[in-house]
Design a protein around this motif. Structure first.
Motif, PDB file in Angstrom:
ATOM      1  N   ARG A   1      75.566  70.132  38.522  1.00  0.00           N
ATOM      2  CA  ARG A   1      74.345  69.468  39.009  1.00  0.00           C
ATOM      3  C   ARG A   1      73.172  70.419  39.159  1.00  0.00           C
ATOM      4  O   ARG A   1      72.029  70.000  39.171  1.00  0.00           O
ATOM      5  CB  ARG A   1      74.624  68.807  40.355  1.00  0.00           C
ATOM      6  CG  ARG A   1      75.018  69.775  41.446  1.00  0.00           C
ATOM      7  CD  ARG A   1      75.164  69.074  42.776  1.00  0.00           C
ATOM      8  NE  ARG A   1      75.941  69.898  43.706  1.00  0.00           N
ATOM      9  CZ  ARG A   1      76.256  69.535  44.918  1.00  0.00           C
ATOM     10  NH1 ARG A   1      75.869  68.369  45.374  1.00  0.00           N
ATOM     11  NH2 ARG A   1      76.966  70.330  45.700  1.00  0.00           N
TER      12      ARG A   1
ATOM     13  N   ILE B   1      92.933  77.980  46.976  1.00  0.00           N
ATOM     14  CA  ILE B   1      92.208  79.087  46.359  1.00  0.00           C
ATOM     15  C   ILE B   1      90.892  79.277  47.113  1.00  0.00           C
ATOM     16  O   ILE B   1      90.195  78.297  47.408  1.00  0.00           O
ATOM     17  CB  ILE B   1      91.895  78.773  44.864  1.00  0.00           C
ATOM     18  CG1 ILE B   1      93.164  78.315  44.137  1.00  0.00           C
ATOM     19  CG2 ILE B   1      91.298  79.992  44.162  1.00  0.00           C
ATOM     20  CD1 ILE B   1      93.289  76.827  43.951  1.00  0.00           C
TER      21      ILE B   1
ATOM     22  N   TYR C   1      88.264  63.344  52.916  1.00  0.00           N
ATOM     23  CA  TYR C   1      88.619  64.191  51.765  1.00  0.00           C
ATOM     24  C   TYR C   1      89.979  63.757  51.219  1.00  0.00           C
ATOM     25  O   TYR C   1      90.147  63.574  49.998  1.00  0.00           O
ATOM     26  CB  TYR C   1      88.658  65.671  52.171  1.00  0.00           C
ATOM     27  CG  TYR C   1      88.979  66.607  51.015  1.00  0.00           C
ATOM     28  CD1 TYR C   1      88.131  66.712  49.912  1.00  0.00           C
ATOM     29  CD2 TYR C   1      90.136  67.391  51.021  1.00  0.00           C
ATOM     30  CE1 TYR C   1      88.432  67.569  48.849  1.00  0.00           C
ATOM     31  CE2 TYR C   1      90.441  68.250  49.968  1.00  0.00           C
ATOM     32  CZ  TYR C   1      89.586  68.336  48.882  1.00  0.00           C
ATOM     33  OH  TYR C   1      89.881  69.183  47.830  1.00  0.00           O
TER      34      TYR C   1
ATOM     35  N   SER D   1      80.072  75.175  37.318  1.00  0.00           N
ATOM     36  CA  SER D   1      79.153  76.224  37.790  1.00  0.00           C
ATOM     37  C   SER D   1      79.811  77.124  38.815  1.00  0.00           C
ATOM     38  O   SER D   1      79.187  78.055  39.329  1.00  0.00           O
ATOM     39  CB  SER D   1      77.911  75.569  38.407  1.00  0.00           C
ATOM     40  OG  SER D   1      78.289  74.734  39.486  1.00  0.00           O
ATOM     41  N   SER D   2      81.074  76.877  39.148  1.00  0.00           N
ATOM     42  CA  SER D   2      81.685  77.603  40.258  1.00  0.00           C
ATOM     43  C   SER D   2      83.206  77.545  40.176  1.00  0.00           C
ATOM     44  O   SER D   2      83.769  76.662  39.510  1.00  0.00           O
ATOM     45  CB  SER D   2      81.208  76.938  41.560  1.00  0.00           C
ATOM     46  OG  SER D   2      81.875  77.454  42.679  1.00  0.00           O
TER      47      SER D   2
ATOM     48  N   LYS E   1      72.202  77.398  38.572  1.00  0.00           N
ATOM     49  CA  LYS E   1      73.561  77.905  38.826  1.00  0.00           C
ATOM     50  C   LYS E   1      74.417  77.764  37.558  1.00  0.00           C
ATOM     51  O   LYS E   1      75.227  78.632  37.227  1.00  0.00           O
ATOM     52  CB  LYS E   1      74.173  77.094  39.982  1.00  0.00           C
ATOM     53  CG  LYS E   1      75.342  77.753  40.644  1.00  0.00           C
ATOM     54  CD  LYS E   1      75.717  77.020  41.927  1.00  0.00           C
ATOM     55  CE  LYS E   1      77.045  77.550  42.452  1.00  0.00           C
ATOM     56  NZ  LYS E   1      77.502  76.845  43.636  1.00  0.00           N
TER      57      LYS E   1
ATOM     58  N   THR F   1      87.458  79.510  47.168  1.00  0.00           N
ATOM     59  CA  THR F   1      86.287  79.269  46.312  1.00  0.00           C
ATOM     60  C   THR F   1      85.157  78.774  47.221  1.00  0.00           C
ATOM     61  O   THR F   1      85.312  78.712  48.440  1.00  0.00           O
ATOM     62  CB  THR F   1      86.586  78.186  45.260  1.00  0.00           C
ATOM     63  OG1 THR F   1      86.858  76.970  45.968  1.00  0.00           O
ATOM     64  CG2 THR F   1      87.751  78.553  44.372  1.00  0.00           C
TER      65      THR F   1
HETATM   66  N1  LIG Z   1      89.984  75.572  46.003  1.00  0.00           N
HETATM   67  C1  LIG Z   1      91.028  74.935  46.482  1.00  0.00           C
HETATM   68  O1  LIG Z   1      91.776  75.465  47.322  1.00  0.00           O
HETATM   69  C2  LIG Z   1      91.345  73.531  46.031  1.00  0.00           C
HETATM   70  C3  LIG Z   1      92.516  72.928  46.527  1.00  0.00           C
HETATM   71  C4  LIG Z   1      92.806  71.634  46.135  1.00  0.00           C
HETATM   72  C5  LIG Z   1      91.972  70.955  45.276  1.00  0.00           C
HETATM   73  N2  LIG Z   1      90.834  71.565  44.822  1.00  0.00           N
HETATM   74  C6  LIG Z   1      89.955  70.798  43.945  1.00  0.00           C
HETATM   75  O2  LIG Z   1      89.592  71.597  42.848  1.00  0.00           O
HETATM   76  C7  LIG Z   1      88.304  71.206  42.362  1.00  0.00           C
HETATM   77  C8  LIG Z   1      87.443  72.428  42.107  1.00  0.00           C
HETATM   78  O3  LIG Z   1      87.183  73.051  43.334  1.00  0.00           O
HETATM   79  P1  LIG Z   1      86.762  74.577  43.496  1.00  0.00           P
HETATM   80  O4  LIG Z   1      87.765  75.161  44.428  1.00  0.00           O
HETATM   81  O5  LIG Z   1      86.504  75.210  42.209  1.00  0.00           O
HETATM   82  O6  LIG Z   1      85.401  74.393  44.337  1.00  0.00           O
HETATM   83  P2  LIG Z   1      83.913  74.941  44.118  1.00  0.00           P
HETATM   84  O7  LIG Z   1      83.947  76.377  43.797  1.00  0.00           O
HETATM   85  O8  LIG Z   1      83.161  74.495  45.321  1.00  0.00           O
HETATM   86  O9  LIG Z   1      83.429  74.139  42.847  1.00  0.00           O
HETATM   87  C9  LIG Z   1      83.130  72.767  42.946  1.00  0.00           C
HETATM   88  C10 LIG Z   1      82.195  72.386  41.844  1.00  0.00           C
HETATM   89  O10 LIG Z   1      81.871  70.997  42.004  1.00  0.00           O
HETATM   90  C11 LIG Z   1      80.455  70.875  41.904  1.00  0.00           C
HETATM   91  N3  LIG Z   1      79.941  69.716  42.614  1.00  0.00           N
HETATM   92  C12 LIG Z   1      80.005  69.432  43.926  1.00  0.00           C
HETATM   93  N4  LIG Z   1      79.327  68.307  44.189  1.00  0.00           N
HETATM   94  C13 LIG Z   1      78.820  67.872  43.009  1.00  0.00           C
HETATM   95  C14 LIG Z   1      78.020  66.777  42.625  1.00  0.00           C
HETATM   96  N5  LIG Z   1      77.551  65.879  43.517  1.00  0.00           N
HETATM   97  N6  LIG Z   1      77.687  66.632  41.324  1.00  0.00           N
HETATM   98  C15 LIG Z   1      78.111  67.513  40.403  1.00  0.00           C
HETATM   99  N7  LIG Z   1      78.860  68.588  40.708  1.00  0.00           N
HETATM  100  C16 LIG Z   1      79.215  68.759  42.006  1.00  0.00           C
HETATM  101  C17 LIG Z   1      79.929  72.161  42.523  1.00  0.00           C
HETATM  102  O11 LIG Z   1      78.566  72.347  42.194  1.00  0.00           O
HETATM  103  P3  LIG Z   1      77.601  73.149  43.241  1.00  0.00           P
HETATM  104  O12 LIG Z   1      78.069  74.545  43.213  1.00  0.00           O
HETATM  105  O13 LIG Z   1      76.252  72.913  42.707  1.00  0.00           O
HETATM  106  O14 LIG Z   1      77.835  72.522  44.582  1.00  0.00           O
HETATM  107  C18 LIG Z   1      80.869  73.160  41.869  1.00  0.00           C
HETATM  108  O15 LIG Z   1      80.470  73.436  40.556  1.00  0.00           O
HETATM  109  C19 LIG Z   1      87.747  70.221  43.393  1.00  0.00           C
HETATM  110  O16 LIG Z   1      87.881  68.908  42.909  1.00  0.00           O
HETATM  111  C20 LIG Z   1      88.634  70.426  44.595  1.00  0.00           C
HETATM  112  O17 LIG Z   1      88.744  69.273  45.402  1.00  0.00           O
HETATM  113  C21 LIG Z   1      90.514  72.836  45.166  1.00  0.00           C
END
Ligand SMILES: NC(=O)c1ccc[n+]([C@@H]2O[C@H](COP(=O)([O-])OP(=O)(O)OC[C@H]3O[C@@H](n4cnc5c(N)ncnc54)[C@H](OP(=O)(O)O)[C@@H]3O)[C@@H](O)[C@H]2O)c1
Length: 315
Positions: free
Chosen positions: A53, A216, A183, A30-31, A57, A218
């Motif tokens: 979830r 990134i 984390y 969703s994001s 969204k 996000t």
């Molecule tokens: N962005 C970075 O810099 C970065 C760096 C290293 C690793 N990562 C990893 O990359 C992955 C994606 O992150 P992103 O940057 O795309 O973050 P994001 O935009 O916050 O997306 C995270 C996603 O996880 C969902 N989520 C969170 N809690 C949840 C739950 N209890 N049940 C189901 N879904 C849940 C969120 O849903 P809601 O929107 O409803 O909360 C959202 O769809 C993550 O595992 C993160 O740890 C990201």
């Protein structure tokens, strides 16, 4: 050697790859990175199950994806990784839609939240990032085996460097909570899970890879305060942090899920669209040896089974 690097995008790594007839399941669709991963795999011909979830969204993300990839096949499944009963219901929805999965991208994540607990009382980051995905993968394993050779991609992070996982108290019941340590521990767990999953299912054609996507901007930073950005930046000005675009950030996930270069391999940690080297004192890149330790990975597996209250699928 991979031909890609830290500037490669999703479209670069998917070029020439046809995913017609394949099924991908992506959590956190969703994001952020999840949406871009879904767009890329669908654009290459895969049918994609979007998992999130928040139903409204997710519906908004779906509308955007249908516009970006007209005619693509999308399904939706709503589940909250922070509630194992919800994971069980969501997995049943997914299995009712498809009996065969080629790519499972365990992408959803929560970062640096205050001390919160999941429905079953686990610490939120460990519970969501690791335990929810551990159970989901177990429940989807019959479909992953049916799709073999198939791949499980677990989104980890360079934050695994913050801390090894404390197997004695993963849920912060007996020690002071620290949001970044937690984390980091959960992201170490994501790598260890990939290592043990490969040990147990690699020979059956289900391969498992852990990914650091880069940094990134996000919604992942939703719990961050200015002091957190300074902490991460260290001596650098937070404005000068080396952010990737979302398409560059999602590229390593797409590469992990689809690259012929990785065929038949697993238990690896990838970053910048290549297999990471040992960190060897490098504070920003590479993989820490504790995250690839097989004995430690097996211990986490057994503990995870105990915590979720059921054995991982093993037929
Ligand atoms: N962005 C970075 O810099 C970065 C760096 C290293 C690793 N990562 C990893 O990359 C992955 C994606 O992150 P992103 O940057 O795309 O973050 P994001 O935009 O916050 O997306 C995270 C996603 O996880 C969902 N989520 C969170 N809690 C949840 C739950 N209890 N049940 C189901 N879904 C849940 C969120 O849903 P809601 O929107 O409803 O909360 C959202 O769809 C993550 O595992 C993160 O740890 C990201």
């Amino acid at each position: 050697m991979s031909q890609f690097n830290n500037t490669s995008t999703t479209d670069d790594v998917i070029a020439g790859i046809d995913l017609s007839g394949k099924r991908a399941v992506i959590t956190g669709a969703s994001s952020g990175l999840g949406v871009e991963t879904a767009r890329t795999l669908a654009n290459a011909g895969a049918a994609v199950t979007l998992v999130a979830r928040d139903e409204s969204k997710l519906a908004t993300a779906l509308a955007g994806l249908q516009e970006a990839v007209p005619g693509a096949s999308f399904d939706m499944a709503v589940l909250d990784l922070a509630d194992l009963d919800s994971v069980r219901r969501g997995a049943a929805t997914i299995l009712a839609q498809t009996g065969s999965i080629d790519m499972l991208v365990n992408n959803a994540g929560v970062m640096a939240c205050p001390l919160l607990r999941t429905a079953q009382g686990f610490e939120m980051q460990f519970g969501t990032n690791h335990l929810g995905h551990f159970l989901l993968t177990s429940l989807l394993m019959p479909a992953l085996l049916a799709g073999a050779p198939s791949r499980v991609v677990n989104l980890s992070s360079a934050a695994h460097k913050f801390a090894p996982l404390n197997l004695d108290d993963p849920n912060y019941l007996e020690r002071d909570y620290h949001k970044w340590q937690s984390y980091g521990e959960s992201k170490t767990a994501n790598v260890l899970f990939s290592v043990e999953l490969e040990q147990r299912f690699g020979t059956r054609g289900v391969h498992s890879l852990a990914v650091h996507p880069g940094m990134i901007a996000t919604e992942l930073g939703r719990h961050m305060e200015p002091a957190d950005f300074e902490l991460i930046a260290g001596d650098t000005d937070p404005a000068d942090l080396p952010y990737k675009t979302v398409p560059a950030g999602a590229a390593t996930s797409v590469w992990a899920a689809t690259s012929p270069h990785l065929e038949g391999t697993g238990g690896l940690y990838l970053e910048d669209c290549h297999i990471a080297e040992a960190a060897a004192g490098n504070s920003t890149g590479g993989i820490e040896s504790y995250a690839l330790d097989r004995q430690y990975a097996e211990q986490l597996w057994l503990l995870s089974e105990e915590l979720i209250g059921e054995p991982f699928y093993s037929h």
